[in-house]
Design a protein around this motif. Sequence first.
Motif, PDB file in Angstrom:
ATOM      1  N   ASN A  58       0.846  -1.189   0.000  1.00  0.00           N
ATOM      2  CA  ASN A  58       0.000   0.000   0.000  1.00  0.00           C
ATOM      3  C   ASN A  58       0.886   1.245   0.000  1.00  0.00           C
ATOM      4  O   ASN A  58       1.493   1.588   1.016  1.00  0.00           O
ATOM      5  CB  ASN A  58      -0.907  -0.006   1.220  1.00  0.00           C
ATOM      6  N   ASP A  59       0.964   1.911  -1.150  1.00  0.00           N
ATOM      7  CA  ASP A  59       1.844   3.063  -1.320  1.00  0.00           C
ATOM      8  C   ASP A  59       1.003   4.344  -1.326  1.00  0.00           C
ATOM      9  O   ASP A  59       0.222   4.576  -2.255  1.00  0.00           O
ATOM     10  CB  ASP A  59       2.620   2.926  -2.638  1.00  0.00           C
ATOM     11  N   VAL A  60       1.157   5.167  -0.291  1.00  0.00           N
ATOM     12  CA  VAL A  60       0.356   6.381  -0.140  1.00  0.00           C
ATOM     13  C   VAL A  60       1.272   7.599  -0.215  1.00  0.00           C
ATOM     14  O   VAL A  60       2.132   7.794   0.648  1.00  0.00           O
ATOM     15  CB  VAL A  60      -0.414   6.382   1.198  1.00  0.00           C
ATOM     16  N   ILE A  61       1.088   8.416  -1.243  1.00  0.00           N
ATOM     17  CA  ILE A  61       1.900   9.607  -1.442  1.00  0.00           C
ATOM     18  C   ILE A  61       1.220  10.852  -0.875  1.00  0.00           C
ATOM     19  O   ILE A  61       1.871  11.770  -0.388  1.00  0.00           O
ATOM     20  CB  ILE A  61       2.206   9.802  -2.944  1.00  0.00           C
ATOM     21  N   SER A  62      -0.112  10.894  -0.922  1.00  0.00           N
ATOM     22  CA  SER A  62      -0.859  12.085  -0.522  1.00  0.00           C
ATOM     23  C   SER A  62      -1.358  11.965   0.922  1.00  0.00           C
ATOM     24  O   SER A  62      -1.192  10.937   1.578  1.00  0.00           O
ATOM     25  CB  SER A  62      -2.046  12.287  -1.463  1.00  0.00           C
ATOM     26  N   GLY A  63      -1.985  13.040   1.410  1.00  0.00           N
ATOM     27  CA  GLY A  63      -2.592  13.020   2.738  1.00  0.00           C
ATOM     28  C   GLY A  63      -1.665  13.506   3.830  1.00  0.00           C
ATOM     29  O   GLY A  63      -0.522  13.895   3.589  1.00  0.00           O
ATOM     30  N   LYS A  64      -2.188  13.464   5.078  1.00  0.00           N
ATOM     31  CA  LYS A  64      -1.444  13.973   6.222  1.00  0.00           C
ATOM     32  C   LYS A  64      -0.363  13.003   6.703  1.00  0.00           C
ATOM     33  O   LYS A  64       0.592  13.408   7.366  1.00  0.00           O
ATOM     34  CB  LYS A  64      -2.406  14.268   7.382  1.00  0.00           C
ATOM     35  N   LYS A  65      -0.537  11.727   6.412  1.00  0.00           N
ATOM     36  CA  LYS A  65       0.451  10.738   6.854  1.00  0.00           C
ATOM     37  C   LYS A  65       0.812   9.811   5.702  1.00  0.00           C
ATOM     38  O   LYS A  65       0.431   8.637   5.685  1.00  0.00           O
ATOM     39  CB  LYS A  65      -0.093   9.943   8.044  1.00  0.00           C
TER      40      LYS A  65
END
Length: 205
Positions: A58-65
């Motif tokens: 799960n690769d998350v680039i955006s958001g607060k964390k």
Amino acid sequence: MAKTNSTHLFLIISSFLLLSTTAVAQTLGDDFDFDDDNHIEAMVSGKEKFTKLHFFLNDVISGKKPSAVLVAIPNGTTAGEGSPEPFGSVYVVDDPLTDRPGGNVVGNAQGMYMSAGQDLLSEVIVMDFGFTSGEYNGSSISVFSRNPLSQTNREVAVVGGRGVFRMARGFAKLKTYFFNTTTGNAIVEYTVYVLHYSVTEFRSE
């Protein structure tokens, strides 16, 4: 300015490789004697084991964390300019690994990936996939390979491992399960095939 950015990037990569080497040595140092000739001989002459792994990254680039953070970018380029990963950009990651999309966390992938494709979206990834639960808790596999993101089905090389997967080699088949073209967030399915020496079979007496 270009020279300063290049020096900064070199220091980041050098520091990451040094810390990774130290962490692996500390992790295995209590359980294994690297100077034990009998142990090394057993590994060289021992029988290899085949293991198949399946999980989702799960690769998350955006958001607060975010789980992937941009640490370097080419001069004159803005993140998100034509692509969430402009050519030459470098991300440091700590991506959760789950047993299914939105499922239980079974580990994390730590390392970095670099956007290396000028014409097509492609990365070079340097990551340690560490498992934190189940049969392989405390073990990991290492991937250093080209990852052609523009392809639906792709393959990357497994070049090593630690714990149960010591001296691992093999490959992983990757398939994009979800990708947001605006944010760059993605879920990638991994099916991994590795040959390795089981640590429990070669533990020093």
